[in-house]
Design a protein around this motif. Structure first.
Motif, PDB file in Angstrom:
ATOM      1  N   SER A 142       3.985 -11.726  -7.256  1.00  0.00           N
ATOM      2  CA  SER A 142       3.072 -10.814  -7.950  1.00  0.00           C
ATOM      3  C   SER A 142       3.627  -9.392  -7.975  1.00  0.00           C
ATOM      4  O   SER A 142       3.532  -8.692  -8.991  1.00  0.00           O
ATOM      5  N   SER A 165       2.643 -13.323  -2.795  1.00  0.00           N
ATOM      6  CA  SER A 165       2.540 -11.859  -2.843  1.00  0.00           C
ATOM      7  C   SER A 165       3.809 -11.243  -3.418  1.00  0.00           C
ATOM      8  O   SER A 165       3.749 -10.297  -4.220  1.00  0.00           O
ATOM      9  N   TRP A 197       3.191 -15.460   1.784  1.00  0.00           N
ATOM     10  CA  TRP A 197       3.886 -14.214   1.453  1.00  0.00           C
ATOM     11  C   TRP A 197       4.700 -14.342   0.164  1.00  0.00           C
ATOM     12  O   TRP A 197       4.916 -13.348  -0.548  1.00  0.00           O
ATOM     13  N   PRO A 235       6.703  -8.058   1.543  1.00  0.00           N
ATOM     14  CA  PRO A 235       5.405  -8.692   1.814  1.00  0.00           C
ATOM     15  C   PRO A 235       5.164  -8.889   3.311  1.00  0.00           C
ATOM     16  O   PRO A 235       6.084  -9.175   4.078  1.00  0.00           O
TER      17      PRO A 235
END
Length: 258
Positions: free
Chosen positions: A240, A237, A234, A206
């Protein structure tokens, strides 16, 4: 004391030890005496009597989890599993609640191998000399244009400390000595967007906004510092990305929770 008396004393002690051991075995084998709503408890203190669990397996990659669940060597019921993304560096394979006490046995856990980073505190930043900081940038980050710029600036700093700076809070202008007589003015953009190795190798690392700070004087020499500047965004992110990778690479019936 005669040898006969010694032998009798030894026999008495041995028998006492056997009696104690037998009593201990009897105590341990007679532990269940209470049940409540179908749940067993140890005798006397009402501690929950849990079902036995195997020790979990430990790996360092998401691929290890994918192979384990695809090959399924332990014959697990894949419909009764949860793959939980605990955080950006930990993923755990667990069972749905099972048994009278609703246990969640852990079958496998993946822990990402992450290098030690030299990030600084924003209030009291720690500055590292270029000969330490540059190899760190080269080995612990994914290459991009901002990283090249940061390495270039740090590489041109005089290790003996010929540095002066003008700082407006958004960027620095750093005068860097070249050789022994000339100087050039280099603008250091901030924040820089860098990609430090922060999570599992299977996913794209990330992006993280970071503030690059340079300092130095003739007494202490030149120094470089990196300060995190994205408030931890971050990590979302990374979660995910891990979830998406697992859903694309695990058997369809396995549930992924992030």
């Amino acid at each position: 004391m005669s040898s006969t008396n010694i032998e009798k004393s030894i026999e008495i002690l041995l028998q006492a030890g056997k009696d104690i051991a037998a009593a201990d075995v009897e105590r341990k084998t007679a532990f269940i005496s209470h049940t409540h709503e179908g749940r067993p408890y140890y005798k006397g203190d009402w501690k929950a009597l849990m079902e036995p669990e195997a020790k979990p397996l430990f790996v360092n990659t998401l691929s290890g989890i994918a192979r384990y669940l695809t090959d399924n060597p332990d014959g697990l019921d894949l419909n009764a599993l949860l793959v939980h993304v605990d955080d950006y560096q930990t993923v755990t394979v667990r069972s749905v609640p099972t048994g009278p006490h609703k246990q969640r046995p852990t079958f496998m856990q993946a822990k990402a191998l992450i290098p030690e980073h030299l990030f600084s505190d924003p209030v009291r930043p720690r500055y590292y000399p270029p000969q330490v900081f540059i190899p760190y940038l080269q080995s612990c980050f994914v290459e991009n244009e901002d990283l090249k710029a940061a390495i270039d600036v740090c590489s041109n700093m005089d290790v003996e400390g010929g540095v002066s700076q003008a700082d407006d809070g958004l960027s620095q202008k750093v005068a860097v000595r070249k050789g022994v007589v000339t100087r050039s003015e280099v603008k250091v953009p901030n924040p820089v967007v860098l990609y430090p190795f922060s999570t599992f190798i299977e996913i794209d690392q990330p992006a993280r906004k970071m503030v690059l700070r340079l300092a130095g004087n003739l007494d202490e020499g030149s120094g470089c510092a990196l300060i995190e500047a994205d408030g931890g965004a971050w990590k979302i992110s990374a979660l995910s990305a891990i979830e998406a990778w697992l859903k694309n690479n695990l058997p369809e019936t396995v549930k992924v929770i992030a």
